[in-house]
Write a protein that holds these residues in place. Sequence first.
Motif, PDB file in Angstrom:
ATOM      1  N   GLU A   1      -3.475   0.163  10.780  1.00 51.51           N
ATOM      2  CA  GLU A   1      -2.598   1.037  11.562  1.00 51.51           C
ATOM      3  C   GLU A   1      -1.433   1.577  10.733  1.00 51.51           C
ATOM      4  OE1 GLU A   1      -1.321  -1.472  14.656  1.00 51.51           O
ATOM      5  OE2 GLU A   1      -3.335  -1.903  15.419  1.00 51.51           O
ATOM      6  N   LYS A   2      -1.340   1.200   9.476  1.00 51.37           N
ATOM      7  CA  LYS A   2      -0.160   1.554   8.683  1.00 51.37           C
ATOM      8  C   LYS A   2      -0.561   2.500   7.557  1.00 51.37           C
ATOM      9  CE  LYS A   2       1.857  -2.983   9.585  1.00 51.37           C
ATOM     10  NZ  LYS A   2       2.348  -4.235   8.988  1.00 51.37           N
ATOM     11  N   ASP A   3       0.250   3.555   7.413  1.00 52.22           N
ATOM     12  CA  ASP A   3       0.021   4.496   6.324  1.00 52.22           C
ATOM     13  C   ASP A   3       0.517   3.923   5.001  1.00 52.22           C
ATOM     14  OD1 ASP A   3      -0.697   7.010   5.175  1.00 52.22           O
ATOM     15  OD2 ASP A   3       1.442   7.469   5.083  1.00 52.22           O
ATOM     16  N   SER A   4       1.660   3.255   5.028  1.00 52.29           N
ATOM     17  CA  SER A   4       2.199   2.579   3.837  1.00 52.29           C
ATOM     18  C   SER A   4       3.019   1.387   4.311  1.00 52.29           C
ATOM     19  CB  SER A   4       3.083   3.528   3.014  1.00 52.29           C
ATOM     20  OG  SER A   4       4.192   3.954   3.778  1.00 52.29           O
ATOM     21  N   PHE A   5       3.082   0.389   3.479  1.00 53.49           N
ATOM     22  CA  PHE A   5       3.828  -0.816   3.868  1.00 53.49           C
ATOM     23  C   PHE A   5       3.975  -1.709   2.657  1.00 53.49           C
ATOM     24  CE2 PHE A   5      -0.574  -2.025   4.136  1.00 53.49           C
ATOM     25  CZ  PHE A   5      -0.605  -3.331   3.643  1.00 53.49           C
TER      26      PHE A   5
ATOM     27  N   CYS B   1      -4.668 -12.386  10.536  1.00 51.70           N
ATOM     28  CA  CYS B   1      -4.042 -11.540  11.564  1.00 51.70           C
ATOM     29  C   CYS B   1      -3.113 -10.524  10.919  1.00 51.70           C
ATOM     30  CB  CYS B   1      -3.292 -12.416  12.565  1.00 51.70           C
ATOM     31  SG  CYS B   1      -2.468 -11.466  13.865  1.00 51.70           S
ATOM     32  N   LEU B   2      -2.357 -10.957   9.926  1.00 47.43           N
ATOM     33  CA  LEU B   2      -1.401 -10.059   9.275  1.00 47.43           C
ATOM     34  C   LEU B   2      -2.140  -8.939   8.540  1.00 47.43           C
ATOM     35  CD1 LEU B   2       1.801 -11.143   7.490  1.00 47.43           C
ATOM     36  CD2 LEU B   2       0.294  -9.564   6.325  1.00 47.43           C
ATOM     37  N   ILE B   3      -3.230  -9.296   7.846  1.00 45.19           N
ATOM     38  CA  ILE B   3      -3.977  -8.290   7.086  1.00 45.19           C
ATOM     39  C   ILE B   3      -4.720  -7.345   8.032  1.00 45.19           C
ATOM     40  CG2 ILE B   3      -5.893  -8.013   5.461  1.00 45.19           C
ATOM     41  CD1 ILE B   3      -4.979 -10.554   4.071  1.00 45.19           C
ATOM     42  N   SER B   4      -5.137  -7.855   9.183  1.00 45.11           N
ATOM     43  CA  SER B   4      -5.856  -6.994  10.124  1.00 45.11           C
ATOM     44  C   SER B   4      -4.986  -5.865  10.653  1.00 45.11           C
ATOM     45  CB  SER B   4      -6.387  -7.835  11.277  1.00 45.11           C
ATOM     46  OG  SER B   4      -5.294  -8.350  12.045  1.00 45.11           O
TER      47      SER B   4
ATOM     48  N   LYS C   1       0.866  -1.186   0.000  1.00 40.76           N
ATOM     49  CA  LYS C   1       0.000   0.000   0.000  1.00 40.76           C
ATOM     50  C   LYS C   1       0.894   1.226   0.000  1.00 40.76           C
ATOM     51  CE  LYS C   1      -3.448   2.446   2.779  1.00 40.76           C
ATOM     52  NZ  LYS C   1      -2.635   3.673   2.937  1.00 40.76           N
ATOM     53  N   PRO C   2       0.796   2.039  -1.064  1.00 37.10           N
ATOM     54  CA  PRO C   2       1.582   3.272  -1.063  1.00 37.10           C
ATOM     55  C   PRO C   2       0.952   4.310  -0.138  1.00 37.10           C
ATOM     56  CG  PRO C   2       0.367   3.027  -3.114  1.00 37.10           C
ATOM     57  CD  PRO C   2       0.133   1.780  -2.327  1.00 37.10           C
ATOM     58  N   ALA C   3       1.731   5.298   0.247  1.00 34.46           N
ATOM     59  CA  ALA C   3       1.283   6.254   1.264  1.00 34.46           C
ATOM     60  C   ALA C   3       0.105   7.089   0.786  1.00 34.46           C
ATOM     61  CB  ALA C   3       2.447   7.147   1.673  1.00 34.46           C
ATOM     62  N   ASP C   4       0.063   7.425  -0.476  1.00 37.33           N
ATOM     63  CA  ASP C   4      -0.971   8.323  -0.966  1.00 37.33           C
ATOM     64  C   ASP C   4      -2.132   7.570  -1.595  1.00 37.33           C
ATOM     65  OD1 ASP C   4       0.482   7.321  -2.963  1.00 37.33           O
ATOM     66  OD2 ASP C   4       0.735   9.205  -4.088  1.00 37.33           O
ATOM     67  N   SER C   5      -2.301   6.318  -1.272  1.00 42.68           N
ATOM     68  CA  SER C   5      -3.351   5.506  -1.898  1.00 42.68           C
ATOM     69  C   SER C   5      -4.321   5.002  -0.845  1.00 42.68           C
ATOM     70  CB  SER C   5      -2.729   4.329  -2.654  1.00 42.68           C
ATOM     71  OG  SER C   5      -3.735   3.474  -3.152  1.00 42.68           O
TER      72      SER C   5
END
Length: 2013
Positions: free
Chosen positions: A323-327, A316-319, A263-267
């Motif tokens: 909390e993450k802006d990008s990863f 669990c990993l997807i949940s 997931k990019p930060a601006d998406s």
Amino acid sequence: MAAAGDGGPSEGTGEGGRGDGCRKVYLFDRREKESELGDRVVQVGERSDYAGFRASVCQTLGISPEEKFVITTTSRKEITCDNFALHLRYYLLIAEETVKDGVTLYLLQSVGQLLLTATKERIEFLPHYDTLVKSGMYEYYASEGQNPLPFALAELIDNSLSATSRNTGIRRIQIKLHFDETQGKPAVAVIDNGRGMTSKQLNNWAVYRLSKFTRQGDFESDHSGYVRPVPVPRSLNSDISYFGVGGKQAVFFVGQSARMISKPADSQDVHELVLSKEDFEKKEKNKESIYSGYIRNRKPSDSVHITNDDERFLHCLISEEKEKDSFTAVVITGVQSEHIQYLKNYFHLWTRQLAHIYHYYIHGPKGNEKHTSKEAGPFNNIDIEISMFEKGKAPKIVNLREIQDDMQTLYINTATDSFEFKAHVEGDGVVEGIIRYHPFLYDRETYPDDPCFPSKLKDEDDDDDGFILEKAARGKRPIFECFWNGRLIPYTSVEEFDWCTPPKKRGLAPIECYNRISGALFTNDRFQVSTNKLTFMDLELKLKDKNTLFTRILNGQEQRMKIDREFALWLKDCHEKYDKQIKFTLFKGIITRSDLPSKKQGPWATYSAIEWDGKIYKAGQLVKTVKTLPLYYGSIEKFFLYGDHDGEVYATGGEVQIAMEPRALYDETRIVPIAKLDRTVAEKAVKKYVEDEMARLPDRLSVTWPEGDELLPNEIRPAGTPIGALRIEILNKKGEAMQKLPGTSHGGSKKLLVELKVILHSSSGNKEIISHISQHGGKWPYWFKKMENIQKLGNYTLKLQVVLNESNADTYAGRPLPSKAIKFSVKEGKPEKFSFGLLDLPFRVGVPFNIPLEFQDEFGHTSQLINDIQPVLEASGLSLQYEEITKGPNCVIRGVTAKGPVNSCQGKNFNLKVILPGFKEDSQILKIRLLPGPPYRLKVKPDSEILVIENGTAFPFQVEVLDESDNITAQPKLIVHCKFLGAPNLPLYTVDCSSSGTSILSGSAIQVQNIKKDQTLKAKIEIPSCKDVAPVEKTIKLLPSSHVARLQIFSVEGQKAIQIKHQDEVNWIAGDVMHNLIFQMYDEGEREIHVTSALAEKIKVNWTPEINKEHLLQGLLPDVQVPTSVKDMRYCQVSFQDDHVSLESAFTVRPLPDEPKHLKCELKGGKTIQMGQELQGEIVIIVTDQYGNQIQAFSPSSLSALGIAGVGLDSSQLKTTFQENTQSISVRGIKFIPGPPGNKDLCFTWREFSDFIRVQLISGPPAKLLLIDWPELKDSIPVINGRELQNPLIVQLCDQWDNPAPVPQVKINVIKANNLKLTSSNQQHKTDERGRANLGVFSVYAPRGEHTMQVKAIYNKNTIEGPIIKLMILPDPEKPIRLNVKYDKDTLFLAGGTFTDFMITVISEDDCIIKNINPARISMKMWKHSNNGNRPPANAEIFSCNKVKDNDKEDGCFYFRDKAIPNKVGLYCIQFGFMMDKAHILNSEQIIVDVQPNQPVKLVPKIQPATPAVSNVHSVANRTLVKDLHLIITDDFNNQTGIDLVGTVIATIKGSNEEDTDTPLFIGKVRTLEFPFVNGFTEITSLVLAENSPGKDSTEYFIIFEPQLPALSRTLESYILPFMFSDDVKKQQQMLAFAKQKDELSQSIEMYRSVFETSKQLIDEMKCQVEVAKLKEAQLRNELIANSIDIPTTQQMPHIEALLKKKLLEQEELKKRPRRSCTLPNYTKSCGNVLGKIAHLAQIEDDRAAMVISWHLASDMDCVVTLTTDAARRIYDETQGRQQVLPLDSIYKKNLPDWKRPLPHFRNGRPYFKPVGDPVFARDLLTFPDNVEQCETVFGMLLGDTIILDNLDAANHYRKEVVKITHCPTLLTRDGDRIRSNGKFGGLQNKAPPMDKLRGMVFGAPVPRQCLVLGEQIDLLQQYRSALDKLNSLTKDLNNELEYLQSPEMKKKKQELDEREKTLKLVEQQLGMTPTRKCNDSLCHPTKVEMTDCPVPSKRMRREVTRQNRTVTKTNV
């Protein structure tokens, strides 16, 4: 866009697929949650605009055009009127390359709207073309002796580091290992908080080899270029995700599937892509596009698509995504099992390796220093955490920052000082380096050990002399580890640099200090690494280039200085500051030690004292040693230090000679390393030891049990209880441990050993079952391992006895040595298994019974149950209960009750399973037969309560006696009574149910007298003997009767009928038939009733299903067949039943044995007999009748009549015994005479009876080893060194009679000499089930000559020796071993001349010259000889060999002619090399040549003096012209020569004008002076003008030094020295300053001119090279055109690469096609004179022709062809004459056919007739891969003029016509027929068999012609690519050089040259010199005599000189 045109249209999307130019766009409607899940296809015209596109969208989705919505890309870029054309054009152009199935778009309410449901975006990820371009690099994970898994994980961490490089805060990288089976299958996840990827970037990631330089961005970043990061310390720029290869290789190395989540930060969207091996294979199987797929675009934390339980952890990993802006998360599943075990078992190891790889990313540029703060900063904000989750265990979590034992941390924290430097290489390459010093501390090195590269510095056991070799601290490890962009490149290291290598002579620091340094190199990305980041490609080569500049870094500043000097001073300083070493003092002298090996005997310096760690040790001082076996006590005699030393010296160690004390007891000395002196012991303690030494004698044994399991005296131990490991110490009277007897006069026997014996005491005597001897090991005491094999019950004694070494005596000096005995007993162990005892039968339902249990321990000994246990009883269909289980010796499960149906009185078989929890064998099956239980109730039929019968008839009741489970039961005396009540004289019915439990209860008729009417009676049915069974009562309504009342059975014998009463037992002969049975029926009045058909129907019998109705009408019953076995009894029953009465009469037939008929033998025991052994069981013999019933016919006297016979039977051990209790005869002692194994028949006879028994005779125990399918062992087997043996080595175990012994798991060893090395293709070293072991085919490596090997087997601790195999090792004729160099060794090598011719040959192992070698593989190197070693330097000059001339010697010789001799004198090394492959070069011995000076040419000064300025005043100093002027003679190259010349040098002063006579005079008023020329030089100490000498003021004069050498016929050039003359001191000072300025200007002008001249030469040379390259390119282009290959004028390289790829694929497909091959093994070519077998020399393309020609030459196909008769004879001898050979030098060649001769039907060039069947010479169908000329000779002789045609008719026609004009040769047909030259044909001998019948002896097929054409085209293309690449490179270099000449820098230098020339003219004018004077610069300013390392300047060196000259600045000049 170039990419669009490279590949052509792809399937389904190219020109042919689109037709009208329309494109497909895939649209997802995600405005509402209820929108359809799938996509819709929208057709977009090629020239459509945005409005038309929007209208198409509305029409497709059924949307009103007025409705508001937005259309975006998957990256949320809205498509508008402005950018629609751009976007569409972009996607259409690259669709063929990246979006094969069209672009995916969203229909949303707004750009920022969340995706309400997930989407699938079609992608393609075809590999990039770099896959081909860079295919030469290493494939991933090249083996370096390490597990590559950590390096694969490092690839994923690299990607994460690059992704987080822009993070401002903590850069978090997590590696999660999910090994918890409850959460799914094993998986590895790598998660980072980096910038993430858009769907387009994720698509780019999937494309193989799409590196960062070729990667395309999204819409907004189309063709965004790569920007190199700014320089940072240690290059920690995180720019390490590079090639587009590592991530994909890594995930598929670790597992089978990869899930990319990003997931990019601006998406707003999360993009998810899955790549799996299974999916690829599925697509390939379905012929789908492999490199295509879908990207799932979804909202964060949406895991509804995860439905597979194997991936439950993903929820669990997807949940966590919310909390993450990008990863980015990489999830690998399908992890290889071996990887899982490695990750689990070696968690610490591989995390330590990762901490090593990323040490400086984790800890910052300075590394993990202990005493520095760890605050987060720009260089240490990386948090790499590894966690592993396993089922039932706490998670393992480690942060790489917390690891403190990685190698870089150890290096940093064990170092005391560091030396930082920087290396600048050509271009922008920068290498930062650091060297650390690890000091020596007293007795050890502090250099850390690397587990992956052990230095082996740990203490090793010394021998008795205590001598060890000093080891370097670093060992064999290289100095420098190499880091690229901050991360470790694990497989590349740099050994050293020239400036930090140990010097040949002693330098400022000792040699050992150079081995105490470690280092690290940090490079930027200007250095190439392999795509897997395991190795550098060019680092060491660039660093060791001579142009590489090294500078030192001090206080962060770069300083240019001599790096080697700085390093040496730094190392010296470290040595003096930090090393704690030994100082040797009181030098005594140099000696040679004969007690050491020859290489270490000298020189040794001896000293009388040392100073060590602040203490002084002197000769005579008492000392003690440590770490020696034993410890030595004595006085110092001297100290030894290896090397040629003189005086005091420091060293890390040495040796000390100690005289053992007390000398009266120890008359010897010991030499040990000084490090083994005990520095802590006091001298008093040593004295006390010496005093006590005499009293040291062994007194007793101390026994301890360090590992437990102590054996106590008289202990009673369970069987199998281990006796723990024993630690034994021999103590003297003082309680001190000892290992040797005091004193050394005993030599080796002084050592004490301890012998252990375990003795079993039995009635037959004492038996020694264990015996071991232990010696003291130095670091461990006397030790005996744990004993676990004491299993037998009985009394034991463990005895320990001290004995002497070698003699094993248990006494010393007349007294016994210490011993100790421990008595103990062994009893049975705890129960581990059980069996059943004798059971009380029978078992009945509901009746309790007991199960006795018998227990055994694990060794089979009877044991007892001690502990409480709860048995479990199980049986199918039964309910089981028990009361209790008793313990003790008689264990019983009491009160077992079984209930359940058993179906019959005979009972039912059940498997009763008894389980005892906790036992090793916890269950047993008890087979029981459960009978019905005791009577519980009566069941009477009929069931009605009121029964109506006729008077006078008996009423039959069906009675069943049931137990409590309703089973019919029976027991003895089970009699059922029926009492009738209600009338007098009623009968009592009784029936015996004892046998069946059921019966018909009947009796006499119920007869009531005078019955007139119905009468009611009561019937009470009961069992009198079972009071607990309730009676059954019935009401009888009695009617008068007229029916049958009684039934009787008779047996008629003759005229007499005998009645068989009910339940009678009848005895009859077994197998006989009971005839004449009749029956009669009576009514109430005892009147017989005539049997009618109706009555007959109601009569039944139970012994036959069919009854003859006619016989029944006559009163006859069916015959009864008597059973054949006496054990079987037949129950016969006759019954009559109608509607009113039921009658029956039954009897039992008991069979009796018949007459004796057979002899029956039964084998009790196994049927196999081992050869040489007796049959284990016995054979029991009985006599039977014809049905097998035993007859008691034997008596003791019958033994004599028994006969036993059999083939090969050994009757000597036969024993026969009469068994009275069984009336049988027992036979034992069956044995056979050894012979072939197999079935054996034994014949037993008694009287007229006989019987046979078959037994199997098997082989005896293994006693021999035989070889299978192996040549004769009498002669040696020839094999070429390094090759494989022809046959696999298969051994068979056999008994002593050579019968195969099928014994598996017998270990086979191969015994051989050390110089014979064998490598096997098979690792099987144990026999299989057949007793056979296949050791595989051995490759043999050994010296030339005969060698032996032997196979041995170990069976039952005995060695079975096999045959000895002799191998004759032959040299390999194709393996080069040396280079032979021939040249004129007497010639002189003069500087600047040419070398004599060198002739080089490559010699193989058989001392033959190897031919057919490419001359390009032979090279010649030359370099200046150096004392530092003989390795050729990097700048050594390389020469290629010359072309071969006509008069040169035979093939295989290479010539180096006219090679230039260096211009400088001195010793030079010449070495020739042969490149065997890319990695190995075979070098010749180095040739040292002494280059002598050439002819004398000129006189020059040794040191150029400055221009003198003198005056004629009184002061001598002002009149002195020169001082200490040394003049020498040189040749044209400034080499000093003329050493042997003698003569004079005349000095004369002249003016610039020859007519000028007023010239200055020398002192003494003379014009000339003479100086002697001796030993090659003239020394002029001073040359002074005369006082008041004449001469013009301010004038330039010249001193002419003219050599006069009578020995020379030629005139040498004189040396001219100009000087300025004045008559005034003040003016003289001015002129002196001007002269100095003039000299400086002249020097700088000369340097500038040299720069421009060198540049001009380089440009001219480069232009010439460009022209040559253009010609080569044009030539190759024309050749390509001739081969129908056209190269475009633009984009040439991509076109060539694509063509090459296509051609290579075509060629590979052609090569893979199956073609005919010869399977006949070729003969091993032991030398170059062997061509091979005839079957391998030729190939034939046509299959039919190959078949018939191969058959025609069948007898010759196996023949070996040699060049010489000697070679043929050698093969004949090696094969003992079995191999047919054909030497070519024995063939009479004049009779050989002419290969150009026409067919015989041609006469005078014209055909005599028109043939049919396509005739052709058979020889013309052959092609020869090698040795064409020799093969033509062979096949010309074998085939002659043999002709081949289509069929027999054509051949007959051809022969019939040919014989009319000439002789007709042999004719062959393609159908397989042959017509001999004499005309004979037909028969099997003239008909070829099918191809498959030739058994592989057939000529192979050549490579297809198209493959050869492709090979030529590929070769041309590769040559053209190289030529084009070279032309481009040369053109670029030339343009760069021309541009540089026009650069501002060069223009500035040209301007400076002009200014200096002008200034020089002015100075010369001021000096009064004539500027236009022509002066030879070589005379005025001769070059100083210098020696360079490179003999001849190469092109590369001239370029380097040019680059160096460019750095000339004003400071330099």
